[in-house]
Scaffold this motif. Structure first.
Motif, mmCIF file in Angstrom:
data_model
loop_
_atom_site.group_PDB
_atom_site.id
_atom_site.type_symbol
_atom_site.label_atom_id
_atom_site.label_comp_id
_atom_site.label_asym_id
_atom_site.label_seq_id
_atom_site.Cartn_x
_atom_site.Cartn_y
_atom_site.Cartn_z
ATOM 1 N N GLU A 30 1.474 6.922 -6.612
ATOM 2 C CA GLU A 30 0.350 7.797 -6.963
ATOM 3 C C GLU A 30 0.659 9.254 -6.639
ATOM 4 O OE1 GLU A 30 -3.350 4.642 -6.404
ATOM 5 O OE2 GLU A 30 -2.721 5.863 -4.705
ATOM 6 N N HIS A 31 1.325 9.485 -5.511
ATOM 7 C CA HIS A 31 1.706 10.840 -5.121
ATOM 8 C C HIS A 31 2.686 11.427 -6.140
ATOM 9 C CE1 HIS A 31 2.666 14.233 -2.534
ATOM 10 N NE2 HIS A 31 3.953 13.946 -2.688
ATOM 11 N N LEU A 32 3.665 10.627 -6.552
ATOM 12 C CA LEU A 32 4.633 11.093 -7.541
ATOM 13 C C LEU A 32 3.961 11.371 -8.885
ATOM 14 C CD1 LEU A 32 7.628 8.744 -6.692
ATOM 15 C CD2 LEU A 32 7.496 11.218 -6.288
ATOM 16 N N ALA A 33 3.012 10.531 -9.263
ATOM 17 C CA ALA A 33 2.280 10.744 -10.519
ATOM 18 C C ALA A 33 1.507 12.058 -10.471
ATOM 19 C CB ALA A 33 1.341 9.574 -10.787
ATOM 20 N N ALA A 34 0.929 12.367 -9.334
ATOM 21 C CA ALA A 34 0.196 13.630 -9.183
ATOM 22 C C ALA A 34 1.156 14.817 -9.287
ATOM 23 C CB ALA A 34 -0.555 13.650 -7.860
ATOM 24 N N GLU A 35 2.326 14.696 -8.651
ATOM 25 C CA GLU A 35 3.328 15.759 -8.733
ATOM 26 C C GLU A 35 3.800 15.942 -10.173
ATOM 27 O OE1 GLU A 35 6.645 15.300 -6.090
ATOM 28 O OE2 GLU A 35 5.367 15.168 -4.323
ATOM 29 N N LYS A 36 3.990 14.822 -10.870
ATOM 30 C CA LYS A 36 4.427 14.861 -12.263
ATOM 31 C C LYS A 36 3.399 15.602 -13.118
ATOM 32 C CE LYS A 36 5.784 11.607 -15.901
ATOM 33 N NZ LYS A 36 5.958 10.173 -16.222
ATOM 34 N N ARG A 46 0.847 -1.202 0.000
ATOM 35 C CA ARG A 46 0.000 0.000 0.000
ATOM 36 C C ARG A 46 0.883 1.253 0.000
ATOM 37 N NH1 ARG A 46 -2.686 -1.332 3.934
ATOM 38 N NH2 ARG A 46 -4.383 -2.342 2.819
ATOM 39 N N GLN A 47 1.980 1.236 0.760
ATOM 40 C CA GLN A 47 2.891 2.389 0.808
ATOM 41 C C GLN A 47 3.527 2.641 -0.555
ATOM 42 O OE1 GLN A 47 5.601 1.387 3.956
ATOM 43 N NE2 GLN A 47 4.309 2.275 5.551
ATOM 44 N N PHE A 48 3.955 1.561 -1.224
ATOM 45 C CA PHE A 48 4.531 1.724 -2.553
ATOM 46 C C PHE A 48 3.520 2.325 -3.528
ATOM 47 C CE2 PHE A 48 7.645 -1.776 -1.445
ATOM 48 C CZ PHE A 48 8.758 -0.950 -1.458
ATOM 49 N N ILE A 49 2.323 1.814 -3.495
ATOM 50 C CA ILE A 49 1.279 2.298 -4.406
ATOM 51 C C ILE A 49 0.949 3.757 -4.127
ATOM 52 C CG2 ILE A 49 -1.170 2.056 -5.003
ATOM 53 C CD1 ILE A 49 -0.743 -0.998 -4.658
ATOM 54 N N GLU A 50 0.792 4.104 -2.865
ATOM 55 C CA GLU A 50 0.462 5.486 -2.513
ATOM 56 C C GLU A 50 1.610 6.432 -2.858
ATOM 57 O OE1 GLU A 50 -0.691 5.224 1.583
ATOM 58 O OE2 GLU A 50 -2.684 4.441 1.077
#
Length: 91
Positions: free
Chosen positions: A30-36, A23-27
């Motif tokens: 997802e956070h990095l994708a949002a920043e990107k 779950r930590q890896f996925i979150e």
């Protein structure tokens, strides 16, 4: 096979830890994708502003790409390009 409560508890604990880590890896991803996406939106805004001021954004993007490249590789490519153009009578 005999039911072993300690074995079952150990397996469940291992599963819980693995699920939390997953779950930590996925979150994090997802956070990095949002920043990107935020950065891509900001880049679009910069290009829109440059275009609004009359600059050719296609040329700006080419300059940015060239600035990222190794100077020697770029010089070699330009020399070959000049040679090819001369061979075709384009100079």
């Amino acid at each position: 096979m005999k039911d072993d409560p300690d074995f079952r508890k150990h397996n469940q604990t291992a599963f819980d830890v693995t699920a939390d880590e997953l779950r930590q890896f996925i979150e994090q991803y997802e956070h990095l994708a949002a920043e990107k996406q935020d950065i891509a939106d900001q880049q679009k805004e910069v290009m829109a502003e440059a275009k609004g001021r009359g600059y050719n954004t296609k040329v700006i993007k080419k300059i940015i790409a060239e600035r990222k490249r190794d100077k020697n590789d770029l010089a070699e490519e330009e020399a070959i390009m000049d040679l090819y153009k001369a061979s075709l009578g384009m100079t």
